[in-house]
Write a protein that holds these residues in place. Structure first.
Motif, PDB file in Angstrom:
ATOM      1  N   ASN A 182      -2.165  11.149  13.993  1.00 42.68           N
ATOM      2  CA  ASN A 182      -2.049  12.112  15.095  1.00 42.68           C
ATOM      3  C   ASN A 182      -3.428  12.518  15.616  1.00 42.68           C
ATOM      4  OD1 ASN A 182       0.764  12.245  15.199  1.00 42.68           O
ATOM      5  ND2 ASN A 182       0.850  13.750  13.541  1.00 42.68           N
ATOM      6  N   LEU A 183      -4.391  12.647  14.719  1.00 44.61           N
ATOM      7  CA  LEU A 183      -5.756  12.952  15.152  1.00 44.61           C
ATOM      8  C   LEU A 183      -6.356  11.788  15.929  1.00 44.61           C
ATOM      9  CD1 LEU A 183      -7.023  14.689  11.905  1.00 44.61           C
ATOM     10  CD2 LEU A 183      -6.771  15.777  14.136  1.00 44.61           C
ATOM     11  N   SER A 184      -5.986  10.581  15.545  1.00 38.58           N
ATOM     12  CA  SER A 184      -6.467   9.404  16.271  1.00 38.58           C
ATOM     13  C   SER A 184      -5.979   9.426  17.716  1.00 38.58           C
ATOM     14  CB  SER A 184      -5.990   8.131  15.562  1.00 38.58           C
ATOM     15  OG  SER A 184      -6.500   6.978  16.189  1.00 38.58           O
ATOM     16  N   LYS A 185      -4.771   9.897  17.922  1.00 37.65           N
ATOM     17  CA  LYS A 185      -4.236  10.020  19.289  1.00 37.65           C
ATOM     18  C   LYS A 185      -5.087  10.983  20.129  1.00 37.65           C
ATOM     19  CE  LYS A 185       0.553   9.328  17.736  1.00 37.65           C
ATOM     20  NZ  LYS A 185       1.884   9.970  17.559  1.00 37.65           N
ATOM     21  N   GLN A 186      -5.732  11.942  19.469  1.00 36.99           N
ATOM     22  CA  GLN A 186      -6.573  12.913  20.168  1.00 36.99           C
ATOM     23  C   GLN A 186      -8.002  12.429  20.361  1.00 36.99           C
ATOM     24  OE1 GLN A 186      -6.258  16.637  17.961  1.00 36.99           O
ATOM     25  NE2 GLN A 186      -4.106  16.198  17.482  1.00 36.99           N
ATOM     26  N   GLY A 187      -8.277  11.197  19.907  1.00 36.36           N
ATOM     27  CA  GLY A 187      -9.602  10.622  20.105  1.00 36.36           C
ATOM     28  C   GLY A 187     -10.649  11.082  19.110  1.00 36.36           C
ATOM     29  N   VAL A 188     -10.212  11.557  17.928  1.00 43.27           N
ATOM     30  CA  VAL A 188     -11.156  12.054  16.928  1.00 43.27           C
ATOM     31  C   VAL A 188     -12.017  10.921  16.372  1.00 43.27           C
ATOM     32  CG1 VAL A 188     -11.331  13.064  14.608  1.00 43.27           C
ATOM     33  CG2 VAL A 188      -9.770  14.052  16.301  1.00 43.27           C
ATOM     34  N   PHE A 189     -11.423   9.725  16.228  1.00 43.73           N
ATOM     35  CA  PHE A 189     -12.103   8.624  15.562  1.00 43.73           C
ATOM     36  C   PHE A 189     -12.566   7.545  16.532  1.00 43.73           C
ATOM     37  CE2 PHE A 189      -8.689  10.193  12.731  1.00 43.73           C
ATOM     38  CZ  PHE A 189      -9.474  10.697  11.697  1.00 43.73           C
ATOM     39  N   GLU A 190     -13.764   7.061  16.301  1.00 42.38           N
ATOM     40  CA  GLU A 190     -14.209   5.842  16.973  1.00 42.38           C
ATOM     41  C   GLU A 190     -13.428   4.659  16.399  1.00 42.38           C
ATOM     42  OE1 GLU A 190     -16.789   3.961  19.804  1.00 42.38           O
ATOM     43  OE2 GLU A 190     -16.389   6.082  19.370  1.00 42.38           O
ATOM     44  N   THR A 191     -13.246   4.672  15.089  1.00 46.01           N
ATOM     45  CA  THR A 191     -12.394   3.703  14.392  1.00 46.01           C
ATOM     46  C   THR A 191     -11.792   4.387  13.177  1.00 46.01           C
ATOM     47  OG1 THR A 191     -13.819   1.843  15.031  1.00 46.01           O
ATOM     48  CG2 THR A 191     -12.289   1.459  13.233  1.00 46.01           C
ATOM     49  N   LEU A 192     -10.512   4.132  12.937  1.00 44.81           N
ATOM     50  CA  LEU A 192      -9.816   4.629  11.759  1.00 44.81           C
ATOM     51  C   LEU A 192      -9.180   3.446  11.055  1.00 44.81           C
ATOM     52  CD1 LEU A 192      -8.523   6.880   9.969  1.00 44.81           C
ATOM     53  CD2 LEU A 192      -6.660   6.989  11.661  1.00 44.81           C
ATOM     54  N   VAL A 193      -9.419   3.323   9.746  1.00 47.22           N
ATOM     55  CA  VAL A 193      -8.868   2.222   8.961  1.00 47.22           C
ATOM     56  C   VAL A 193      -8.038   2.781   7.815  1.00 47.22           C
ATOM     57  CG1 VAL A 193      -9.402   0.225   7.510  1.00 47.22           C
ATOM     58  CG2 VAL A 193     -10.806   0.713   9.509  1.00 47.22           C
ATOM     59  N   PHE A 194      -6.848   2.207   7.647  1.00 49.19           N
ATOM     60  CA  PHE A 194      -6.034   2.474   6.460  1.00 49.19           C
ATOM     61  C   PHE A 194      -6.135   1.258   5.556  1.00 49.19           C
ATOM     62  CE2 PHE A 194      -3.946   4.959   9.837  1.00 49.19           C
ATOM     63  CZ  PHE A 194      -4.001   6.216   9.266  1.00 49.19           C
ATOM     64  N   SER A 195      -6.510   1.485   4.307  1.00 45.54           N
ATOM     65  CA  SER A 195      -6.758   0.362   3.400  1.00 45.54           C
ATOM     66  C   SER A 195      -5.589   0.150   2.446  1.00 45.54           C
ATOM     67  CB  SER A 195      -8.034   0.591   2.599  1.00 45.54           C
ATOM     68  OG  SER A 195      -7.858   1.649   1.681  1.00 45.54           O
ATOM     69  N   LYS A 196      -5.246  -1.133   2.280  1.00 48.60           N
ATOM     70  CA  LYS A 196      -4.234  -1.540   1.304  1.00 48.60           C
ATOM     71  C   LYS A 196      -4.970  -2.092   0.089  1.00 48.60           C
ATOM     72  CE  LYS A 196      -2.264  -4.412   4.174  1.00 48.60           C
ATOM     73  NZ  LYS A 196      -1.352  -5.466   4.665  1.00 48.60           N
ATOM     74  N   ASP A 197      -4.885  -1.373  -1.015  1.00 52.96           N
ATOM     75  CA  ASP A 197      -5.630  -1.721  -2.223  1.00 52.96           C
ATOM     76  C   ASP A 197      -4.676  -2.328  -3.244  1.00 52.96           C
ATOM     77  OD1 ASP A 197      -7.579  -1.859  -4.142  1.00 52.96           O
ATOM     78  OD2 ASP A 197      -7.528   0.272  -4.626  1.00 52.96           O
ATOM     79  N   ASP A 198      -4.998  -3.503  -3.800  1.00 55.04           N
ATOM     80  CA  ASP A 198      -4.191  -4.163  -4.835  1.00 55.04           C
ATOM     81  C   ASP A 198      -2.747  -4.333  -4.378  1.00 55.04           C
ATOM     82  OD1 ASP A 198      -6.498  -4.013  -6.231  1.00 55.04           O
ATOM     83  OD2 ASP A 198      -5.741  -2.776  -7.859  1.00 55.04           O
ATOM     84  N   CYS A 199      -2.533  -5.225  -3.427  1.00 53.42           N
ATOM     85  CA  CYS A 199      -1.226  -5.387  -2.792  1.00 53.42           C
ATOM     86  C   CYS A 199      -0.383  -6.478  -3.440  1.00 53.42           C
ATOM     87  CB  CYS A 199      -1.406  -5.745  -1.315  1.00 53.42           C
ATOM     88  SG  CYS A 199      -1.870  -4.327  -0.333  1.00 53.42           S
ATOM     89  N   ALA A 200       0.914  -6.376  -3.255  1.00 56.28           N
ATOM     90  CA  ALA A 200       1.868  -7.448  -3.548  1.00 56.28           C
ATOM     91  C   ALA A 200       2.665  -7.689  -2.272  1.00 56.28           C
ATOM     92  CB  ALA A 200       2.777  -7.056  -4.705  1.00 56.28           C
TER      93      ALA A 200
END
Length: 462
Positions: A182-200
């Motif tokens: 939701n903050l990304s929609k407001q332009g807070v981030f130049e880039t936002l990444v969600f990381s998937k750690d140790d995936c199956a």
């Protein structure tokens, strides 16, 4: 890349998260990287001093960009994100204060947040206490629940109160990640990444990633979901440094017929992982003729080796032809350490230190790629390069990824029940000699430590 000032808040105090960023930044004398004092960051058993980091950040002035691991502010670090008992409302209030501070700084924000992992083992070293009894069963429950969705009639062979606690923690973290969207929609981030750690292939973490990706696409947000974790702040540093310039990078694989294989701890093919890491660094995949940089990937054939778990695979058996263009090396034949065969053949070559942009071969494929690319990009863009600083980074990586992870660690674990510094120093000496010959650096005073008092990682100080 003249005179940039970048604030950098790591995910914890491990060498690959803290000192590696400092070492890479030192390659360009015109790049100023500001990190909180190391003692403020969390470790295996201690959360970060969040208030201390707030105070440190408030005092910084004239910052062009900030790279931030949001887990450090939200929970006290990556490991506390899985253990913290704070409520959603408590964390939300703290994050609102943090984002208000960022607005005051009026700077570009490159941020990442983890999607809580699900380890397929009964090891609680980095999880809640009950993971030692129920970790594999919770993983199986998560896997089946996602695989059989929307059918929720999946039974967990775990006490109800344990599952309830686990799902409550997961849901809290997921709601925090949706708040960031939701903050990304407001332009807070130049880039936002969600990381998937140790995936199956399946799991509640994979399902959460899919929900986040759908929201990102539907709202055309400047956010991404990527496999990895520890390397992502370095990838975001690459992105911040690149600015408006797009560097063209050509991947060249030692096993070009096997790039569709999937690395351990990842859920995408090697080729997709390489492409994703290049693009995350704000670079462009190109062919060899058009490329600014060649990325040499020492990949595996059928299965990736795993040096910590004792999974051995055939090493590189070809001949190395070093590129005529600037190049870097990502050694991913094994998880958790270098390929001895490849390193031996590389060291038989004459290294052109003007063209060579770096090596990495640690932990996961994503960890290796993201960190190697960051080092290469800093050196490639440097207006005021420091050759000695670059060689120190390479000495550290080879002493860690090759000497220790691929050789010394196994020997020590066979002889000792717990880390032994004197034995470590002795076993590292032959490798120091080799690297001293290759780099021209004096490595006789190299120092070693076990920062988290376990065999898994060491800290190398050159």
């Amino acid at each position: 890349m003249a005179g940039l000032n970048i604030a950098f808040i790591p995910i914890d105090n491990r060498p690959v998260c803290y000192t590696l960023a400092q070492q890479i930044a030192a390659i360009d004398r015109d790049l100023a990287l500001f990190l909180p004092p190391r003692e403020m960051l969390g470790d295996l058993n201690r959360s970060a001093d969040i208030n201390g980091i707030f105070s440190w950040l408030k005092k910084l002035e004239n910052i062009d960009s900030i790279v931030v691991s949001l887990d450090t502010i939200a929970y006290g670090g990556l490991i506390p994100s899985r253990r913290s008992s704070e409520t959603f409302e408590e964390i939300k209030k703290r994050m609102e204060s943090f984002f208000a501070l960022l607005r005051e700084k009026n700077t570009k924000v490159y941020a990442f947040s983890s999607i809580m992992r699900i380890s397929n083992n009964n090891i609680n070293e980095e999880e809640k206490e009950y993971w030692s009894l129920y970790g594999e069963k919770i993983f199986k429950y998560s896997y089946e629940l996602h695989k059989n969705a929307p059918d929720t009639d999946v039974k967990a062979d775990v006490p109800p109160e344990i599952i309830q606690d686990y799902l409550k923690t997961r849901q809290r973290n997921f709601e925090i990640n949706k708040m960031y969207l939701n903050l990304s929609k407001q332009g807070v981030f130049e880039t936002l990444v969600f990381s998937k750690d140790d995936c199956a292939q399946y799991g509640l973490n994979v399902g959460e990633a899919q929900v986040l990706e759908e929201s990102i696409r539907a709202n055309a947000l400047n956010a991404l979901v990527k496999t990895g974790a520890d390397e992502i702040p370095l990838s975001l540093l690459s992105r911040a440094l690149a600015g408006g310039r797009v560097i063209k990078i050509a991947p060249v694989f030692t096993q070009k017929d096997y790039t569709n294989r999937i690395s351990k701890y990842e859920d995408v093919s090697v080729s997709d992982s390489v492409r994703g890491q290049i693009e995350l660094a704000h670079c462009e995949v190109a062919d060899v003729l058009d490329a600014d940089i060649i990325l040499v990937v020492n990949n595996f054939k059928q299965e990736q080796g795993e040096l910590v778990m004792g999974v051995d695979v055939e090493g590189f058996d070809g001949e190395i032809e070093l590129p005529q263009k600037p190049y870097l090396i990502a050694d991913i034949l094994n998880a958790n350490g270098a390929d001895n065969s490849f390193v031996k053949k590389f060291f038989e070559k004459q290294i052109d230190w003007d063209k060579f942009l770096g090596y990495a071969g640690w932990n996961t494929t994503g960890n290796t790629l993201g960190s190697a690319l960051c080092c290469a990009i800093v050196k490639f863009l440097a207006n005021n390069p420091d050759e000695a600083a670059f060689k120190k980074v390479q000495a550290v990586r080879f002493l860690d990824d090759w000497a220790y992870q691929a050789n010394v660690r196994k020997a020590l674990k066979l002889r000792f029940d717990k880390p032994d510094i004197e034995a470590l120093k002795t076993l590292m000496q032959p490798f120091e000699k080799t690297l001293q010959e290759k780099t021209g650096l004096d490595l006789t005073t190299t120092k070693y430590s076990y920062p988290w008092n376990r065999f898994f990682e060491i800290e190398v100080s050159v």
